[in-house]
Design a protein around this motif. Structure first.
Motif, PDB file in Angstrom:
ATOM      1  N   VAL A 135      25.226  -0.570   0.983  1.00  0.00           N
ATOM      2  CA  VAL A 135      24.124  -1.417   1.151  1.00  0.00           C
ATOM      3  C   VAL A 135      22.659  -0.340   0.268  1.00  0.00           C
ATOM      4  N   LEU A 179      22.857  -2.785  -5.719  1.00  0.00           N
ATOM      5  CA  LEU A 179      22.211  -3.760  -6.411  1.00  0.00           C
ATOM      6  C   LEU A 179      20.879  -3.832  -6.634  1.00  0.00           C
ATOM      7  N   ASP A 180      19.812  -4.499  -7.466  1.00  0.00           N
ATOM      8  CA  ASP A 180      20.344  -5.048  -8.594  1.00  0.00           C
ATOM      9  C   ASP A 180      20.359  -4.284  -9.719  1.00  0.00           C
ATOM     10  N   ALA A 218      25.793  -6.230  -8.758  1.00  0.00           N
ATOM     11  CA  ALA A 218      26.347  -4.824  -7.820  1.00  0.00           C
ATOM     12  C   ALA A 218      26.989  -4.866  -8.770  1.00  0.00           C
ATOM     13  N   VAL A 242      19.206  -1.489  -1.779  1.00  0.00           N
ATOM     14  CA  VAL A 242      18.518  -2.495  -2.758  1.00  0.00           C
ATOM     15  C   VAL A 242      18.230  -2.020  -3.611  1.00  0.00           C
ATOM     16  N   LEU A 271      18.873  -9.723  -2.051  1.00  0.00           N
ATOM     17  CA  LEU A 271      19.792  -9.176  -2.375  1.00  0.00           C
ATOM     18  C   LEU A 271      20.169  -8.174  -1.135  1.00  0.00           C
ATOM     19  N   GLY A 280      24.322  -8.409  -0.613  1.00  0.00           N
ATOM     20  CA  GLY A 280      25.245  -7.010  -0.836  1.00  0.00           C
ATOM     21  C   GLY A 280      26.012  -6.060   0.645  1.00  0.00           C
ATOM     22  N   VAL A 284      22.168  -0.866   5.531  1.00  0.00           N
ATOM     23  CA  VAL A 284      21.204  -1.557   3.935  1.00  0.00           C
ATOM     24  C   VAL A 284      20.111  -0.206   4.108  1.00  0.00           C
ATOM     25  N   SER A 340      29.059   2.777  -2.023  1.00  0.00           N
ATOM     26  CA  SER A 340      28.249   1.863  -1.311  1.00  0.00           C
ATOM     27  C   SER A 340      28.426   0.714  -2.544  1.00  0.00           C
ATOM     28  N   VAL A 341      27.601  -0.036  -2.448  1.00  0.00           N
ATOM     29  CA  VAL A 341      26.741  -1.485  -2.987  1.00  0.00           C
ATOM     30  C   VAL A 341      26.317  -1.105  -3.284  1.00  0.00           C
TER      31      VAL A 341
END
Length: 353
Positions: A229, A145-146, A132, A231, A161, A165, A180, A142-143
């Motif tokens: 976030v 991931l993956d 992340a 994902v 995730l 996140g 998210v 923003s975050v």
């Protein structure tokens, strides 16, 4: 929270090894004086670099090993040949033993993930860790991931995730309920692989108090900051990351060429160089370097392999801040909040199947 953050560095990792890792650590030390370093690698290559950075040398201890994981080693090969002797393994093992608070490596991603998972193990309910990172967007950060830890994943993995996140975003951005989104080829509910649609259904059905699911997000939504976030499974996430970094470099080249074409454009640059510097900083991939391996019983940070010393320093900064803000424990608490989000998801998925 420890008074000093102890950082274990894989000094042989990456394309350039100690010649980038050591000066990068020295740059980070100027920003975070309360840091101590364990440097794992070939002393013959580390010591000459340390001689050029006296302040870093005073707060560092070198642990010699001449075994390094190659950038083209397969994860299974790295585990067989480098387990317990390589600079990468020893840095991760220092976290397991409590000798370091975080390990940072610019080495082989697959090997790092395999070793970190084998050595530290995963958190309860987490099948596979994820990389992340904080991604600069038009609306802030923003975050995402993956970004390439593992390939593929079922609905439960994508759900995990999302929860991890969101926990990271709530800590970094100080938001009670981060938004998210799931990266997909369209925003319509009928689009995308079955796993993505099932993960979306889990997020909608459970309606967790620690995150707000907003639906599918297309690729251009990452840069727009469509959610706190984003994902994705690791294959698509890594492609998105590399595409964004390549576009940033391409834009930089276009700007340099355009601004040096005529004397008028050169004058224009002089008049607006402050704005251009701000734009260059935003487009600089170095400043977004450093991905946290979420889902482990310990903190590990992955740096790009071909990064500069300045770029590696940002990865060390990420390691420092992850420990400083007690991210691992806070994520653990978020995962176990209200009876455990991952347990609820597993139960809901089993009920459907």
């Amino acid at each position: 929270m420890p008074q000093k953050v102890r950082i274990a560095l894989d000094a042989m990792g990456g394309d350039a090894g100690a010649s980038v890792v050591i000066p990068g650590a020295a740059i980070s030390l100027t920003r975070h004086p309360g840091t101590e370093f364990l440097l794992f690698g070939d002393r013959a290559k580390i010591d000459p670099e340390l001689e050029q950075h006296p302040a870093l040398r005073k707060v560092s201890r070198v642990i010699h090993t001449d075994v390094a994981v190659s950038m083209d080693d397969k994860p299974s090969q790295a585990l067989r040949r480098g387990r317990k002797t390589s600079s990468m393994w020893l840095a991760i093992d220092a976290v397991k033993k409590g000798e370091a608070d975080v390990a940072v490596s610019a080495g082989n991603t697959g090997a790092l993930m395999a070793m970190a998972r084998f050595c530290l193990r995963t958190l309860p309910g987490i099948d596979r860790p994820a990389i992340a990172a904080v991604w600069p967007t038009a609306r802030g950060d923003s975050v995402v991931l993956d970004l390439g830890a593992t390939i593929g994943g079922d609905a439960h993995h994508l759900f995990a995730l999302a929860v991890m996140g969101a926990a990271m975003a709530s800590v970094l951005f100080e938001k009670e309920r981060p938004t998210v989104g799931l990266l997909n080829i369209g925003v319509e509910e009928i689009k995308g692989h079955e796993e993505i649609r099932e993960a979306a259904e889990l997020l909608r059905t459970l309606n967790l108090p620690q995150l707000e699911y907003i639906g599918f997000v297309e690729g251009d939504g990452i840069g727009k900051g469509a959610a706190d976030v984003i994902v994705s499974e690791g294959f698509s996430g890594n492609i998105a990351l590399k595409a964004a970094e390549g576009t940033a470099r391409q834009m930089g080249e276009f700007l340099r060429t355009a601004l040096s074409r005529t004397w008028l454009t050169r004058i224009g640059y002089l008049l607006a160089r402050g704005a251009f510097k701000e734009l260059r900083d935003k487009l600089d991939p170095n400043k977004s370097n450093g991905g946290v391996l979420l889902g482990l019983n310990g903190v590990v940070v992955k740096s790009h392999g071909g990064i500069s010393a300045e770029g590696f320093a940002y990865a060390v900064d990420v390691g420092y801040e992850t420990v400083h803000y007690d991210l691992l424990n806070k994520i653990n608490r978020m995962l176990n909040r209200d009876g455990g989000a991952l347990t609820k998801a597993q139960t809901a998925q089993e009920a459907v199947s």
